[in-house]
Design a protein around this motif. Structure first.
Motif, short mmCIF file in Angstrom:
data_model
loop_
_atom_site.label_atom_id
_atom_site.label_comp_id
_atom_site.label_asym_id
_atom_site.label_seq_id
_atom_site.Cartn_x
_atom_site.Cartn_y
_atom_site.Cartn_z
N LEU A 191 0.84 -1.20 0.00
CA LEU A 191 0.00 0.00 0.00
C LEU A 191 0.88 1.26 0.00
CD1 LEU A 191 -3.14 0.46 0.37
CD2 LEU A 191 -2.58 1.04 2.71
N PHE A 192 1.89 1.25 0.84
CA PHE A 192 2.80 2.40 0.92
C PHE A 192 3.59 2.55 -0.39
CE2 PHE A 192 3.31 4.44 5.19
CZ PHE A 192 2.14 3.93 5.73
N LYS A 193 3.93 1.40 -1.00
CA LYS A 193 4.67 1.43 -2.26
C LYS A 193 3.80 2.05 -3.35
CE LYS A 193 6.76 -1.76 -5.53
NZ LYS A 193 6.82 -3.18 -5.92
N TYR A 243 1.45 4.17 -3.00
CA TYR A 243 1.32 5.61 -2.80
C TYR A 243 2.66 6.33 -2.86
CZ TYR A 243 -3.54 4.73 -1.67
OH TYR A 243 -4.86 4.35 -1.74
#
Lengths: 243, 259
Positions: free
Chosen positions: A146-148, A150
């Motif tokens: 998810l962080f990747k 975004y």
């Protein structure tokens, strides 16, 4: 401590008192609980001072363990290369028995506080390092993805995901280390002097078994007090992490 | 939503995927147009989620090529809401905006306003200050939707997001998703194993079949654009559902023959 625990403790002490009296066990081998409580009262100022010293040393040692353990875990988690290089060395030091190292600590740090702090820190360091590392490496893959997606920077991933996610693990390690820091401080005090460790050692040389028991009881109380304070703090300040 | 003028935004030709020696997908051709709502249907373990992850760029194709407009903003909704326990509903919803803060500067009040707007879209503004452990399964998934839609993504990938929910909550969220898709003019790729869900939500459905899986059939859904719960009782819906069911039955028969 709830009512059931208090009642069970009272029953055990009464049973012990009765058994010791029944079999006429000499007090230089095993003092009566009533005698231990009498010594606790009569030596209260001596015990209180030792209690304060041991608490201070254990907490300073523990604080150094937290700072060092979490910092080292962060460094190790940065790369597999660092993990492979540092973790086996840390594991090796964990296996060194503190009682064998303590005399060396006196040679390095001298008698008194620094040796006791070092002893407490060495013993309590590894659980915090291991738990923090486990926490940092347990971030779910989906959250990392998810962080990747975004396009979060590595720093953002650490600050907003990995470190907050590792907090319950760090707290678990800290809870284990709390008790160990007291053990480490007591071992340090046996060798370097001061606090409850030194009091137990000097009572041993004087055959004051009642004072040994009173000091052991005080050490147990210290362990209970630190754990209870920790649990309260954890429930109060980190509640949402623990759900 | 898809018109004659809609642009092609993502295209995969002859896509294949293997893990070690195990071939999972073969000859996958998918062409996504602006405003598409494409569902990928297939039995468990057929590689639906793998296709989604490949399309989203979370994994790489072993063979074939994927051409896409890399400027498109994208979001991904997982089967598990994946909320951060230490953040409130509002803070979870605004997470993508915070992470984009190094690209576009935003004030905290700006973040809050946009977060509340996103929560309003999924009817969750009253739960803004609650933590994930205080939310029901449906509320958690709505927070996850708000987080996905807050950046107004042009391309949204959804991996069985409603699979773990009860039927009424699932149907409510399907309606909300359909409204959000229309409102935000997004392109959605949706993975599911539910025929009803795929039919209610999509404009196109891809059916996967075989091992390694390939696209067996692509169906255009000709139900009205505006879909509410009542559509599930119309003859057109029943007819489309029957066709879809027959296709699936043929596929499962073929698979049995292969075994």
């Amino acid at each position: 401590m709830n009512r059931q625990t208090l009642m069970m403790t009272a029953l055990l002490l009464l049973g012990l008192e009765g058994t010791l009296r029944l079999f006429h066990v000499p007090d230089y081998l095993f003092p009566l609980p009533s005698q231990t409580f009498a010594t606790l009262w009569s030596s209260r100022w001596e015990l209180l001072q030792a209690f304060q010293e041991t608490t201070t040393m254990a907490l300073i040692g523990l604080a150094l363990s937290v700072v060092g353990g979490v910092f080292l875990a962060l460094i190790i988690s940065l790369s597999q290369w660092l993990r492979a290089g540092i973790l086996p060395v840390a594991l090796f030091f964990q296996t060194v028995p503190i009682i064998a190292v303590a005399p060396m600590l006196v040679i390095w740090f001298g008698f008194g506080g620094p040796t006791v702090i070092a002893s407490s820190c060495i013993v309590s360091f590894f659980p915090i390092l291991a738990s923090s590392l486990k926490g940092l490496e347990s971030t779910p893959k989906a959250m990392l993805e998810l962080f990747k997606l975004y396009r979060a920077t590595p720093m953002e991933t650490y600050l907003k995901l990995k470190i907050p996610f590792a907090i319950p693990w760090v707290l678990n390690g800290l809870r284990i280390s709390l008790g160990l820091s007291i053990v480490g401080a007591l071992v340090g005090e046996f060798i370097a002097g001061g606090g409850l460790g030194s009091l137990i050692d000097s009572a041993r040389t004087q055959q004051r078994v009642d004072l040994i028991f009173a000091a052991v009881f005080t050490s147990c109380f210290l362990g209970w007090l630190l754990t209870a304070s920790f649990d309260y703090g954890q429930n109060h300040f980190f509640r949402r992490w623990m759900k | 939503m898809v018109s004659k003028d809609s642009k092609l935004i993502l295209s995969v030709r002859q896509g294949g995927k293997s893990f070690s020696q195990n071939e999972i997908l073969r000859d996958i051709d998918i062409h996504l147009q602006e405003g598409d709502f494409l569902s990928i249907l297939g039995p468990s373990g057929s590689g639906k989620s793998t296709i989604l992850r490949l399309l989203a760029g979370l994994e790489n194709w072993t063979s074939g090529e994927q051409v896409e407009n890399s400027d498109l903003s994208r979001a991904f909704v997982f089967q598990d809401p994946n909320l951060l326990n230490w953040r409130t509903t509002l803070e979870n919803a605004t997470l993508p905006l915070e992470l984009q803060a190094h690209h576009h500067s935003r004030s905290s009040s700006d973040l809050e306003t946009q977060g509340l707007e996103a929560l309003k879209m999924v009817q969750l503004e009253s739960a803004a200050l609650l933590y994930p452990h205080e939310l029901s399964g449906g509320m958690k998934m709505r927070t996850s939707l708000a987080r996905a839609f807050i950046t107004k993504p042009k391309l949204l990938f959804m991996d069985e997001p409603f699979a773990a929910l009860d039927e009424p909550t699932r149907e409510t969220l399907q309606e909300q998703l359909r409204d959000l898709w229309k409102h935000q003019q997004a392109t959605i790729v949706f993975v599911t194993h539910s025929l009803q869900e795929a039919l209610f939500l999509s404009n196109r459905i891809i059916l996967l079949h075989g091992k390694p899986a390939s696209i067996h059939k692509e169906l255009q859904i000709s139900l009205p654009e505006s879909r509410k719960a009542s559509i599930r009782t119309t003859p057109a819906y029943f007819q489309a559902l029957t066709e879809l069911r027959e296709c699936m039955q043929i596929l499962s028969q073929k698979e049995k023959e292969l075994l």
